[in-house]
Design a protein around this motif. Structure first.
Motif, mmCIF file in Angstrom:
data_model
loop_
_atom_site.group_PDB
_atom_site.id
_atom_site.type_symbol
_atom_site.label_atom_id
_atom_site.label_comp_id
_atom_site.label_asym_id
_atom_site.label_seq_id
_atom_site.Cartn_x
_atom_site.Cartn_y
_atom_site.Cartn_z
ATOM 1 N N SER A 235 0.760 -1.209 -0.042
ATOM 2 C CA SER A 235 -0.118 0.016 -0.080
ATOM 3 C C SER A 235 0.930 1.139 -0.110
ATOM 4 O O SER A 235 2.106 1.370 0.455
ATOM 5 N N PRO A 236 0.357 2.329 -0.524
ATOM 6 C CA PRO A 236 1.419 3.663 -0.687
ATOM 7 C C PRO A 236 1.870 3.756 0.659
ATOM 8 O O PRO A 236 1.344 3.854 1.810
ATOM 9 N N GLY A 237 3.384 4.242 0.407
ATOM 10 C CA GLY A 237 4.055 4.408 1.682
ATOM 11 C C GLY A 237 4.810 3.463 2.474
ATOM 12 O O GLY A 237 5.292 3.829 3.575
ATOM 13 N N GLN A 238 4.066 2.069 2.288
ATOM 14 C CA GLN A 238 4.507 0.937 3.138
ATOM 15 C C GLN A 238 5.807 0.483 3.240
ATOM 16 O O GLN A 238 6.487 0.637 2.094
ATOM 17 N N THR A 239 6.558 0.682 4.221
ATOM 18 C CA THR A 239 8.019 0.076 4.515
ATOM 19 C C THR A 239 8.088 -1.291 5.000
ATOM 20 O O THR A 239 7.131 -1.994 5.617
ATOM 21 N N SER A 240 9.228 -1.852 5.052
ATOM 22 C CA SER A 240 9.442 -3.434 5.773
ATOM 23 C C SER A 240 9.234 -3.214 7.079
ATOM 24 O O SER A 240 8.699 -4.069 7.818
ATOM 25 N N ALA A 241 9.507 -1.953 7.698
ATOM 26 C CA ALA A 241 9.354 -1.835 9.172
ATOM 27 C C ALA A 241 7.902 -2.283 9.500
ATOM 28 O O ALA A 241 7.420 -2.706 10.493
ATOM 29 N N GLN A 242 7.096 -1.521 8.737
ATOM 30 C CA GLN A 242 5.414 -1.607 8.807
ATOM 31 C C GLN A 242 5.187 -3.163 8.586
ATOM 32 O O GLN A 242 4.256 -3.331 9.423
ATOM 33 N N LEU A 243 5.658 -3.393 7.766
ATOM 34 C CA LEU A 243 5.188 -5.018 7.498
ATOM 35 C C LEU A 243 5.687 -5.923 8.668
ATOM 36 O O LEU A 243 4.848 -6.464 9.087
ATOM 37 N N ALA A 244 6.680 -5.592 9.230
ATOM 38 C CA ALA A 244 7.394 -6.394 10.550
ATOM 39 C C ALA A 244 6.185 -6.072 11.675
ATOM 40 O O ALA A 244 5.921 -7.135 12.300
ATOM 41 N N GLU A 245 5.752 -4.935 11.718
ATOM 42 C CA GLU A 245 4.941 -4.701 12.753
ATOM 43 C C GLU A 245 3.481 -5.283 12.275
ATOM 44 O O GLU A 245 2.695 -5.637 13.425
ATOM 45 N N ASP A 246 3.045 -5.284 11.157
ATOM 46 C CA ASP A 246 1.883 -6.165 10.865
ATOM 47 C C ASP A 246 1.918 -7.490 11.161
ATOM 48 O O ASP A 246 1.000 -8.032 12.120
#
Ligand code: 5AD
Ligand code: FES
Length: 359
Positions: A212-223
């Protein structure tokens, strides 16, 4: 951050298989260091774990998209309130029941009522519908996917017979959440709804969009860490795909490749989870759903909506199964699943983990 060597990455995957969780840093480095070789290593494991719990079975859910009216204005979604070009529809109780009827004879034993957040359907109307479906099809599971409602409404739906609830968290980073949603929607409320649903006893499904727009690997790790904390019975993930009538019209879509890698990680983290190979995955890649099953997914959700409304429930562009080819999704799915050595089964397809009702 230092890039991992292949050996180190494989060790992290081994560790995830054993302990079912990794640190945020380890998830980030796995995501960033992925290669086709690492994906193959992961998928061998994720397929084997899926096999241990579910064999070669693939569960079906019949998706009934009963309204595309929505009071919300999520920036990614084609049926957002501000999209004046969407042609809106609502199905009547009779139309919904006839979808179930057709679905039942096609071997579906789970119906998913999905729609925008549409206050036309009051609690009373939904309770009546839930009771009717559960009375007519006592051997079927009923899943709701109708967004955020009060604890009291969720509880009443559950007591009327609803078994499962799908509500994706979309992104577990509050700042990212606020870039994808209008100010009226917050991650905090979304999380509270998920906790409420769990506490009431639903089998709960959450999940997120990939890329999704602006998504980073760090955010995926949070997910991933949020899913570990929530321990849902189901996890739906699919690539973000732009819709031409939204503020994200020109944004790049997510990839099948990253979606599949995350599916593999989720299978290791939540071994008994129900993981759909989603329609969005099948849209971004013509063989996406098959690849999803081979990465550890074990559910497919063909469309049971009436043919004449299928091309109106468009959350993103180029959605599959909306034209003439969708005359019989069930047959199409059967062929696709058996072509890769798996089999679609006539079964409610409960999680092997279970909610309060099914343990
Ligand atoms: N691309 C991909 N998935 C989308 N969804 C909504 N809009 C899009 C889009 N543009 C997903 C959301 C929602 C689910 C029903 O569909 O994750 O929870
Ligand atoms: Fe709908 Fe293939 S699943 S046409």
């Amino acid at each position: 951050m230092m890039k991992q060597t292949m050996e180190q990455s494989k060790q992290l995957i081994d560790q995830l298989e054993e302990t079912h969780v990794l640190s945020k840093e380890a998830f980030i480095s796995l995501i960033n260091s992925r290669t086709p070789e690492l994906s193959d290593y992961l998928f061998e494991k994720s397929r084997r774990i899926r096999q241990e719990h579910y064999g070669n079975d693939v569960y079906l859910r019949g998706l009934i998209e009963f309204t595309n009216y929505c009071k919300n204005d999520c920036l990614y979604c084609g049926i957002r309130r501000s999209n004046k070009n969407a042609s809106r529809y609502r199905l009547t109780k009779e139309q919904i029941l006839s979808c179930c009827d057709e679905g039942y004879s096609l071997g579906f034993r789970t119906f998913v009522l999905q729609g925008g957040e549409d206050s036309h359907y009051s609690d009373e109307m939904l309770l009546d519908l839930i009771r009717e479906i559960k009375t007519c099809y006592p051997d079927c599971a009923l899943t709701l996917s109708i967004g955020e409602r009060s604890y009291a409404s969720y509880k009443a739906f559950y007591e009327a017979g609803a078994d499962r609830y799908l509500l994706r968290h979309e992104t577990a980073d509050p700042v990212h959440y606020s870039k994808l949603h209008p100010p009226s929607l917050t991650l905090e409320t979304r999380k509270k709804c998920l906790m409420d649903l769990k506490n009431i006893g639903y089998q709960v499904g959450s999940g997120f969009m990939v890329g999704s727009p602006g998504q980073t690997s760090a955010q995926l790790a949070e997910d991933l860490l949020f899913l570990h904390e929530l321990q849902p019975q189901m996890v739906g993930i699919g690539p973000f795909i732009a819709h031409h009538d939204t503020p994200f019209a020109l944004e790049e879509s997510g990839t099948a490749e990253l979606t599949l890698f995350l599916l593999g990680l989720i299978r290791l983290m939540l071994p008994t989870a129900l993981l759909p190979a989603t329609t969005a995955l099948g849209t971004i890649d013509p063989l996406g759903r098959e690849k999803g099953i081979l990465a550890g997914a074990n559910v497919v959700m063909p469309n049971l909506s009436p043919r004449e409304v299928r091309d109106k429930y468009l959350l993103y562009d180029n959605k599959i199964c909306t034209g003439d080819e969708a005359a019989e999704c069930r047959q199409c799915i059967d062929g696709r699943i058996s072509s890769i050595g798996y089999q679609v089964v006539v079964d409610r397809g409960d999680s092997k983990l279970g909610g309060k009702k099914n343990v």
